[in-house]
Design an enzyme around this catalytic site. Structure first.
Site, PDB file in Angstrom:
ATOM      1  CG  ASP A  51      -0.370  -0.108   2.507  1.00 55.97           C
ATOM      2  OD1 ASP A  51       0.881  -0.184   2.598  1.00 55.97           O
ATOM      3  OD2 ASP A  51      -1.122  -0.116   3.511  1.00 55.97           O
ATOM      4  CB  SER A  52       4.604   1.682  -0.203  1.00 56.78           C
ATOM      5  OG  SER A  52       4.801   0.514  -0.971  1.00 56.78           O
ATOM      6  CD  GLU A 122       0.389  -1.827   7.903  1.00 62.43           C
ATOM      7  OE1 GLU A 122       0.026  -1.051   8.819  1.00 62.43           O
ATOM      8  OE2 GLU A 122       0.907  -1.425   6.851  1.00 62.43           O
ATOM      9  CD  GLU A 189       7.763  -0.656   7.467  1.00 58.91           C
ATOM     10  OE1 GLU A 189       6.803  -1.347   7.076  1.00 58.91           O
ATOM     11  OE2 GLU A 189       7.962   0.518   7.092  1.00 58.91           O
TER      12      GLU A 189
HETATM   13  O1  KIV Z   1       3.594  -1.131   1.586  1.00 60.47           O
HETATM   14  C1  KIV Z   1       4.752  -1.585   1.510  1.00 60.47           C
HETATM   15  O2  KIV Z   1       5.501  -1.335   0.549  1.00 60.47           O
HETATM   16  C2  KIV Z   1       5.206  -2.440   2.588  1.00 60.47           C
HETATM   17  C3  KIV Z   1       6.670  -2.751   2.648  1.00 60.47           C
HETATM   18  C4  KIV Z   1       7.411  -1.574   3.120  1.00 60.47           C
HETATM   19  C5  KIV Z   1       6.950  -3.939   3.452  1.00 60.47           C
HETATM   20  O3  KIV Z   1       4.444  -2.844   3.400  1.00 60.47           O
END
Ligand code: KIV
Length: 271
Positions: A51-52, A122, A189
């Site tokens: 979700d980044s 998460e 993380e």
């Molecule tokens: O959303 C993301 O890219 C992530 C990674 C940083 C593990 O959760």
């Protein structure tokens, strides 16, 4: 050299075997077809539609605004570009926290419409019932502990998590819980390396670290960060393999010059 590099399709079982064989697992994010094709061709074991995407694709400050429909769209694009890697997709904020039924519906949509091979969510104990429900439906779940960006407004900062004993103990007990619930892996993380080592040694499913030191069973980075597209972001844990921001802006300014000077297109480039 990898003992699993000949494998045609990576599964959750392959990742488990990699941990058993002490072969490090590699994961990178991708959000579109072309990038996914390159990342897969580069031999990464797993591709994460993180979700980044909210940050690097859409320019939001946090991961919170991205929707399930948007994540499904990114996942569909990635899946079309992948032949070998295990494709894991994040369930975004607000699509699994409220109740287990909603969590299952979101996970089913991600698998059915997005075509993901697995989902990532998460949290630990707080979302136990949601994880149980999704796993019981036959959907592989990757956990995510430590700095969980969907909780950023509760944390207040992106600093290293679990430096204090109480949070470190909770992290270890959440790792064990996620294993018991049937998760196939856990992303850790931004936690101290020593804690990540302890966590990795205390469970038999693989841990995949980002800012969690060298003793995790695998590593994950955001693609845009590792190829140096994201100039303003340089945390200590990041290793940049390219400086694509400079390469691309340089190429663009050369193109601008060539067109302005009527140097492009030339005779060879014209019909
Ligand atoms: O959303 C993301 O890219 C992530 C990674 C940083 C593990 O959760």
């Amino acid at each position: 050299m990898s003992v699993h590099s000949e494998i045609k399709k990576i599964t959750t079982e392959t990742l488990r075997k990699m941990k058993f064989d002490k072969e490090k697992i590699t994961m990178l994010t991708a959000y579109d077809f072309t990038t996914a094709k390159m990342v897969d061709a580069g031999g990464v074991d797993s591709i994460l539609i993180g979700d980044s995407a909210a940050n690097v694709m859409a320019g939001h400050e946090t991961t919170l605004p991205i929707t399930l429909d948007q994540m499904i769209y990114h996942t569909q694009c990635v899946v079309r570009g992948v032949e070998r890697a295990l494709v894991v997709a994040d369930l975004p904020f607000g699509t699994y926290q409220s109740n287990p039924e909603k969590a299952l519906d979101s996970a089913v949509r991600m698998m059915k419409e997005g075509g993901a091979h697995a989902i990532k969510i998460e949290g630990g104990k707080e979302i136990e019932e949601s994880i149980r429900k999704i796993v019981n439906a036959g959907i592989p779940v990757c956990g995510h502990l430590g700095l969980t960006p969907q909780s950023i407004y509760q944390f207040g900062t992106y600093k290293v998590r679990a430096k204090e004993d109480a949070e470190a103990e909770k992290l270890i007990s959440d790792c064990k819980l996620l294993e018991e619930l049937g998760c196939f892996a856990i992303v850790l993380e931004k936690i101290p390396a020593a804690l990540a080592k302890k966590a990795s040694e205390s469970i038999s499913i693989p841990t995949i670290g980002i800012g969690a030191g060298p003793d995790c069973d695998g590593q994950v980075l955001v693609y845009h960060d590792m190829v140096g597209m994201n100039q303003g972001f340089s945390p200590k844990f990041l290793r940049r393999y390219l400086d694509l921001y400079s390469e691309i802006t340089g190429a663009v300014s050369q193109y601008v010059k060539d067109v302005k000077n009527a140097d492009f297109p030339n005779d060879k480039e014209s019909y």
